[in-house]
Design an enzyme around this catalytic site. Structure first.
Site, PDB file in Angstrom:
ATOM      1  N   GLY A  11       0.795  -1.225   0.000  1.00 46.15           N
ATOM      2  CA  GLY A  11       0.000   0.000   0.000  1.00 46.15           C
ATOM      3  C   GLY A  11       0.827   1.275   0.000  1.00 46.15           C
ATOM      4  O   GLY A  11       0.469   2.257  -0.650  1.00 46.15           O
ATOM      5  N   ASN A  12       1.976   1.260   0.719  1.00 45.19           N
ATOM      6  CA  ASN A  12       2.754   2.505   0.837  1.00 45.19           C
ATOM      7  C   ASN A  12       3.451   2.881  -0.470  1.00 45.19           C
ATOM      8  O   ASN A  12       3.910   4.000  -0.634  1.00 45.19           O
ATOM      9  CB  ASN A  12       3.758   2.422   1.996  1.00 45.19           C
ATOM     10  CG  ASN A  12       4.823   1.378   1.762  1.00 45.19           C
ATOM     11  OD1 ASN A  12       4.585   0.366   1.097  1.00 45.19           O
ATOM     12  ND2 ASN A  12       5.995   1.604   2.298  1.00 45.19           N
ATOM     13  N   LYS A 123     -12.620 -11.034   4.110  1.00 41.98           N
ATOM     14  CA  LYS A 123     -11.877  -9.818   3.786  1.00 41.98           C
ATOM     15  C   LYS A 123     -12.789  -8.597   3.765  1.00 41.98           C
ATOM     16  O   LYS A 123     -13.653  -8.465   2.891  1.00 41.98           O
ATOM     17  CB  LYS A 123     -11.182  -9.999   2.437  1.00 41.98           C
ATOM     18  CG  LYS A 123     -10.251  -8.858   2.128  1.00 41.98           C
ATOM     19  CD  LYS A 123      -9.103  -9.261   1.249  1.00 41.98           C
ATOM     20  CE  LYS A 123      -8.215  -8.076   0.921  1.00 41.98           C
ATOM     21  NZ  LYS A 123      -7.369  -7.659   2.013  1.00 41.98           N
ATOM     22  N   LYS A 207      -2.764 -10.088  -2.602  1.00 40.89           N
ATOM     23  CA  LYS A 207      -1.672  -9.786  -3.542  1.00 40.89           C
ATOM     24  C   LYS A 207      -0.369 -10.504  -3.170  1.00 40.89           C
ATOM     25  O   LYS A 207       0.441 -10.793  -4.051  1.00 40.89           O
ATOM     26  CB  LYS A 207      -1.461  -8.273  -3.664  1.00 40.89           C
ATOM     27  CG  LYS A 207      -0.792  -7.602  -2.478  1.00 40.89           C
ATOM     28  CD  LYS A 207       0.646  -7.234  -2.757  1.00 40.89           C
ATOM     29  CE  LYS A 207       1.349  -6.512  -1.652  1.00 40.89           C
ATOM     30  NZ  LYS A 207       0.996  -6.654  -0.264  1.00 40.89           N
ATOM     31  N   LYS A 269       2.269 -12.252   4.104  1.00 34.53           N
ATOM     32  CA  LYS A 269       3.607 -12.033   3.540  1.00 34.53           C
ATOM     33  C   LYS A 269       4.549 -13.159   3.942  1.00 34.53           C
ATOM     34  O   LYS A 269       5.296 -13.687   3.121  1.00 34.53           O
ATOM     35  CB  LYS A 269       4.180 -10.697   4.010  1.00 34.53           C
ATOM     36  CG  LYS A 269       3.403  -9.509   3.494  1.00 34.53           C
ATOM     37  CD  LYS A 269       4.043  -8.209   3.938  1.00 34.53           C
ATOM     38  CE  LYS A 269       3.020  -7.100   3.961  1.00 34.53           C
ATOM     39  NZ  LYS A 269       2.091  -7.097   2.829  1.00 34.53           N
TER      40      LYS A 269
HETATM   41  P1  ADP Z   1       1.011  -3.912   2.566  1.00 36.67           P
HETATM   42  O1  ADP Z   1       0.100  -2.830   2.084  1.00 36.67           O
HETATM   43  O2  ADP Z   1       2.430  -3.695   2.191  1.00 36.67           O
HETATM   44  O3  ADP Z   1       0.505  -5.291   2.226  1.00 36.67           O
HETATM   45  P2  ADP Z   1       0.193  -4.348   5.331  1.00 36.67           P
HETATM   46  O4  ADP Z   1      -0.266  -3.206   6.167  1.00 36.67           O
HETATM   47  O5  ADP Z   1      -0.811  -5.320   4.825  1.00 36.67           O
HETATM   48  O6  ADP Z   1       1.061  -3.749   4.149  1.00 36.67           O
HETATM   49  O7  ADP Z   1       1.289  -5.195   6.150  1.00 36.67           O
HETATM   50  C1  ADP Z   1       2.470  -4.590   6.670  1.00 36.67           C
HETATM   51  C2  ADP Z   1       2.293  -4.228   8.130  1.00 36.67           C
HETATM   52  O8  ADP Z   1       2.252  -5.389   8.953  1.00 36.67           O
HETATM   53  C3  ADP Z   1       3.420  -3.457   8.736  1.00 36.67           C
HETATM   54  O9  ADP Z   1       3.368  -2.093   8.414  1.00 36.67           O
HETATM   55  C4  ADP Z   1       3.242  -3.699  10.247  1.00 36.67           C
HETATM   56  O10 ADP Z   1       2.508  -2.653  10.841  1.00 36.67           O
HETATM   57  C5  ADP Z   1       2.392  -4.957  10.301  1.00 36.67           C
HETATM   58  N1  ADP Z   1       2.918  -6.091  11.086  1.00 36.67           N
HETATM   59  C6  ADP Z   1       2.137  -6.973  11.731  1.00 36.67           C
HETATM   60  N2  ADP Z   1       2.857  -7.917  12.344  1.00 36.67           N
HETATM   61  C7  ADP Z   1       4.162  -7.637  12.084  1.00 36.67           C
HETATM   62  C8  ADP Z   1       5.403  -8.266  12.436  1.00 36.67           C
HETATM   63  N3  ADP Z   1       5.445  -9.367  13.175  1.00 36.67           N
HETATM   64  N4  ADP Z   1       6.553  -7.712  11.983  1.00 36.67           N
HETATM   65  C9  ADP Z   1       6.528  -6.588  11.236  1.00 36.67           C
HETATM   66  N5  ADP Z   1       5.387  -5.950  10.861  1.00 36.67           N
HETATM   67  C10 ADP Z   1       4.207  -6.461  11.272  1.00 36.67           C
HETATM   68 MG    MG Z   2      -1.398  -6.152   2.911  1.00 37.13          MG
END
Ligand code: ADP
Ligand code: MG
Length: 307
Positions: A11-12, A123, A207, A269
């Site tokens: 997202g970022n 979702k 994704k 992820k």
């Molecule tokens: P994206 O849009 O890149 O898919 P998400 O918001 O879905 O991003 O996922 C990334 C986020 O997951 C990070 O910004 C963080 O806040 C969160 N997060 C949750 N658990 C963890 C973890 N164990 N280690 C690092 N980040 C984590």
């Molecule tokens: Mg995500």
């Protein structure tokens, strides 16, 4: 030596609004161009959470107009995100004197209607509603859920991606020296009907899993998941938080069982990274910050997942 790398943008990399996206893609383009300049062969995939929610809301704002399905909304998001990414990356490559066409592929991804996800939509998408509004909407056959104490939202199934329909198109672009942008928003979900035609499925595909399938199918050397944190942590957000440089599939499973990865954000992820790392010897997945992609692939930061 140059590697074949699938980059999954979070997202970022795209921002939350149209204006944010125009600005964000310039930085995103630099991170991608760094890898291309270093001699890697790059395929770009991306998310579409805020975008598909926005499109779905706008397209269905008038209750007197026919309902626009989610698959169509994802197709629209692939189009306009692809436009901005393609435009920014082409400009960045041109500035660096690199002659490489960039092309967005509207990508359909096949799902299985028997996937248990269709029985249990999880979702949340779109705008927030009151409980009353949500229960009213539910009567029309739409699934709704309470979203993490923030209010009620529509919710949809998130099935596993099974096959990338346009994979040969992506391959053709790669062998022609192009940079493909594919599987945006997890891909446009479709299923095969009895007569073998592909029909739109009412779902959104994660994704991270779609990017993993793309990397696996293209026999990539690396899957880089670029997000809003530099590394994966255990005890995330707690005083004893510990950032991880590397993670084996076995360690990842153990940490997952201990609840270290938030479902819906870090968990998909880590699961995608493990699946890719285990899919063939020598494959590496990396989770890091967008602006650290180059350092990450050089092995100096991020969390790498390898067998
Ligand atoms: P994206 O849009 O890149 O898919 P998400 O918001 O879905 O991003 O996922 C990334 C986020 O997951 C990070 O910004 C963080 O806040 C969160 N997060 C949750 N658990 C963890 C973890 N164990 N280690 C690092 N980040 C984590
Ligand atoms: Mg995500």
């Amino acid at each position: 030596m140059g590697k074949r790398i699938v980059i999954a943008l979070g997202g970022n990399a795209l921002g939350n609004t149209l204006n944010e996206q125009k600005t964000a893609v310039r930085e995103t383009a630099k991170a991608i161009a760094d890898l291309i300049q270093d001699g890697h062969e790059v395929i770009v995939a991306h998310g579409n959470g805020p975008q598909v929610g926005m499109i779905n809301l706008a397209m269905n704002a008038d209750p007197n107009k026919p309902y626009i399905p989610l698959a169509t909304c994802t197709a629209m998001s692939q189009g306009y995100i692809g436009f901005d990414l393609q435009n920014a990356l082409s400009a960045e490559l041109q500035d660096r004197g690199i002659s490489k066409p960039v092309a967005t592929v509207l990508t359909q991804v096949q799902v299985d209607l028997q996937d248990p996800a269709f029985q249990k939509p999880t979702k949340p998408i779109g705008s927030f509603m009151t409980e009353e509004q949500a229960l009213e909407l539910q009567k029309t056959g739409v699934n709704v859920m309470e979203d993490a104490g923030r209010g009620w939202r529509r919710c949809v199934a998130s099935p596993k991606p099974m096959a990338i329909v346009e994979i040969d198109t992506v391959r053709a672009l790669l062998s022609g020296g192009c940079v493909p942008i594919a599987c945006g928003g997890g891909g446009i979900p479709v299923y095969a009907s009895e007569d073998g035609r592909l029909l739109a499925a009412d779902a959104v595909i994660d994704k991270d899993f779609a990017s993993e399938l793309l990397a696996e199918t293209l026999n990539a050397d690396a899957l880089i998941i670029l997000t809003a944190v530099e590394k994966v942590a255990i005890n995330f957000g707690k005083p004893d938080q510990k950032w991880l440089d590397r993670l084996t599939p076995a360690e990842a499973r153990q940490y997952e069982a201990e609840g270290h990865f938030a479902p819906g954000s870090m968990l998909p992820k880590v699961r995608a990274a493990v699946q890719f790392a285990e899919s063939a010897p020598g494959r590496m997945a990396l989770i890091t910050l967008l602006e650290k992609a180059r350092e990450g692939i050089a092995g100096t930061t991020g969390t790498s997942v390898q067998q």
